[in-house]
Scaffold this motif. Structure first.
Motif, PDB file in Angstrom:
ATOM      1  N   LYS A 150       0.906  -1.328   0.088  1.00  0.00           N
ATOM      2  CA  LYS A 150       0.117  -0.019  -0.007  1.00  0.00           C
ATOM      3  C   LYS A 150       0.871   1.204  -0.042  1.00  0.00           C
ATOM      4  O   LYS A 150       0.536   2.268  -0.735  1.00  0.00           O
ATOM      5  CB  LYS A 150      -0.827   0.141   1.090  1.00  0.00           C
ATOM      6  N   GLU A 151       1.963   1.206   0.741  1.00  0.00           N
ATOM      7  CA  GLU A 151       2.814   2.338   0.843  1.00  0.00           C
ATOM      8  C   GLU A 151       3.432   2.749  -0.511  1.00  0.00           C
ATOM      9  O   GLU A 151       3.552   3.724  -1.175  1.00  0.00           O
ATOM     10  CB  GLU A 151       3.974   2.083   2.069  1.00  0.00           C
ATOM     11  N   ALA A 152       3.926   1.539  -1.256  1.00  0.00           N
ATOM     12  CA  ALA A 152       4.628   1.655  -2.559  1.00  0.00           C
ATOM     13  C   ALA A 152       3.610   2.223  -3.499  1.00  0.00           C
ATOM     14  O   ALA A 152       4.070   3.141  -4.375  1.00  0.00           O
ATOM     15  CB  ALA A 152       4.995   0.383  -2.760  1.00  0.00           C
ATOM     16  N   ARG A 153       2.281   1.755  -3.261  1.00  0.00           N
ATOM     17  CA  ARG A 153       1.328   2.070  -4.284  1.00  0.00           C
ATOM     18  C   ARG A 153       0.907   3.709  -4.035  1.00  0.00           C
ATOM     19  O   ARG A 153       0.979   4.454  -5.348  1.00  0.00           O
ATOM     20  CB  ARG A 153       0.010   1.633  -4.137  1.00  0.00           C
ATOM     21  N   SER A 154       1.153   4.167  -2.867  1.00  0.00           N
ATOM     22  CA  SER A 154       0.711   5.654  -2.596  1.00  0.00           C
ATOM     23  C   SER A 154       1.883   6.608  -2.968  1.00  0.00           C
ATOM     24  O   SER A 154       1.740   7.592  -3.337  1.00  0.00           O
ATOM     25  CB  SER A 154       0.349   5.814  -1.295  1.00  0.00           C
ATOM     26  N   GLN A 155       2.904   5.797  -2.858  1.00  0.00           N
ATOM     27  CA  GLN A 155       4.285   6.744  -3.216  1.00  0.00           C
ATOM     28  C   GLN A 155       4.562   6.737  -4.722  1.00  0.00           C
ATOM     29  O   GLN A 155       5.687   7.151  -5.314  1.00  0.00           O
ATOM     30  CB  GLN A 155       5.477   6.097  -2.220  1.00  0.00           C
ATOM     31  N   GLU A 184      -8.332  -3.369  -1.117  1.00  0.00           N
ATOM     32  CA  GLU A 184      -7.097  -2.884  -1.591  1.00  0.00           C
ATOM     33  C   GLU A 184      -6.071  -3.862  -1.225  1.00  0.00           C
ATOM     34  O   GLU A 184      -5.364  -4.416  -2.150  1.00  0.00           O
ATOM     35  CB  GLU A 184      -6.949  -1.676  -1.244  1.00  0.00           C
ATOM     36  N   GLY A 185      -6.092  -4.304  -0.016  1.00  0.00           N
ATOM     37  CA  GLY A 185      -4.920  -5.246   0.289  1.00  0.00           C
ATOM     38  C   GLY A 185      -5.035  -6.401  -0.305  1.00  0.00           C
ATOM     39  O   GLY A 185      -4.058  -7.255  -0.437  1.00  0.00           O
ATOM     40  N   ALA A 186      -6.192  -6.983  -0.075  1.00  0.00           N
ATOM     41  CA  ALA A 186      -6.482  -8.486  -0.836  1.00  0.00           C
ATOM     42  C   ALA A 186      -6.276  -8.372  -2.330  1.00  0.00           C
ATOM     43  O   ALA A 186      -5.437  -9.256  -2.883  1.00  0.00           O
ATOM     44  CB  ALA A 186      -7.940  -8.761  -0.786  1.00  0.00           C
TER      45      ALA A 186
END
Length: 258
Positions: A150-155, A184-186
């Motif tokens: 998730k962090e990689a996607r947001s960044q 989203e996580g799934a």
């Protein structure tokens, strides 16, 4: 012509070994020289011994680096397992898993069963063995992995993250099922595990049977697709049994008179 005395020569040799990054050479050149004299070895044999020690040290350091870079939470070795205390299915399949043929063939291993039965110990043990045999390994928990995705996607660095993820010969994802996650996580987990399916190996430890995976993914279609891809040509290990961890604790207490 070399005119330096022995002390000065030794100091210069040490300087050169530091410049050239030859720690084993620096450590052993004097003792190996004495041994070469006592055994009447040729200069070539003396040089061979020194270079062999340097290569051995570099290889050992490389293996240690692989283990360090795998990010195991602690070290657990297969040799430490009390095999007779493991669930029956684990006892049957452990010998085959130890060959690491599953890594070579890009197959998955699913260790599924109730808590405390040795799932994580086996997974880490196989991971360390893989490191020592030259494979590139990475360990993480499923909840942490999803947070990283998730962090990689947001960044906007998800593609780079996925490229690194694909390069590991073996990925160990621990604790699937302990914490449920959102859509989203799934989806991120499904996508990244699908990228590795049939190409690179993944070990998953879970306390849930496949029938209960929809409790985590909260989507029957995605759950079915995930189960199908992960289990295709995989080693399924039933880890249901008495608590291996509890047996270890009882033994430790007995040994320490507690």
């Amino acid at each position: 012509m070399i005119t330096k005395d022995k002390k000065e020569l030794t100091e210069k040799i040490i300087e050169f070994t530091k410049t050239l990054h030859l720690p084993a050479f620096r450590k052993c050149f004097e003792s190996e020289a004495k041994e070469a004299l006592s055994k009447d070895l040729s200069f070539e044999e003396y040089l061979y011994c020194l270079l062999e020690k340097e290569c051995d040290m570099r290889y050992d350091n490389m293996l240690k680096k692989r283990v360090r870079m795998a990010e195991f939470p602690y070290k657990k070795y297969l040799e430490e397992l009390i095999v007779e205390d493991l669930p029956e299915d684990a006892r049957k399949k452990l010998k085959l898993l130890k060959t690491l043929d599953f890594v070579k063939e890009g197959q998955n291993v699913i260790l599924a069963g109730n808590p405390g039965t040795g799932k994580t110990h086996i997974a880490i043990g196989l991971g360390i063995k893989a490191c020592l045999e030259g494979y590139k390994v990475w360990f993480t928990t499923v909840p942490l992995f999803i947070t990283m995705l998730k962090e990689a996607r947001s960044q906007k660095t998800l593609r780079n993250f996925e490229n690194r993820f694909l390069k590991y010969d073996l990925v160990i994802l621990d604790e699937l099922g302990y914490i449920s996650f959102d859509k989203e996580g799934a989806e991120l987990l499904f996508t990244n595990l699908s990228l590795r399916a049939g190409r690179k190996s993944t070990i998953i430890t879970t306390n849930l049977s496949f029938e209960r995976w929809d409790e985590v993914f909260q989507d029957p279609i995605m759950t079915a697709a995930m189960t199908d891809r992960l289990t295709h040509k995989s080693y399924m290990v039933n880890m249901n049994g008495n608590s291996y961890r509890l047996k270890e604790t009882v033994k430790w207490m007995e040994e320490n008179n507690l």
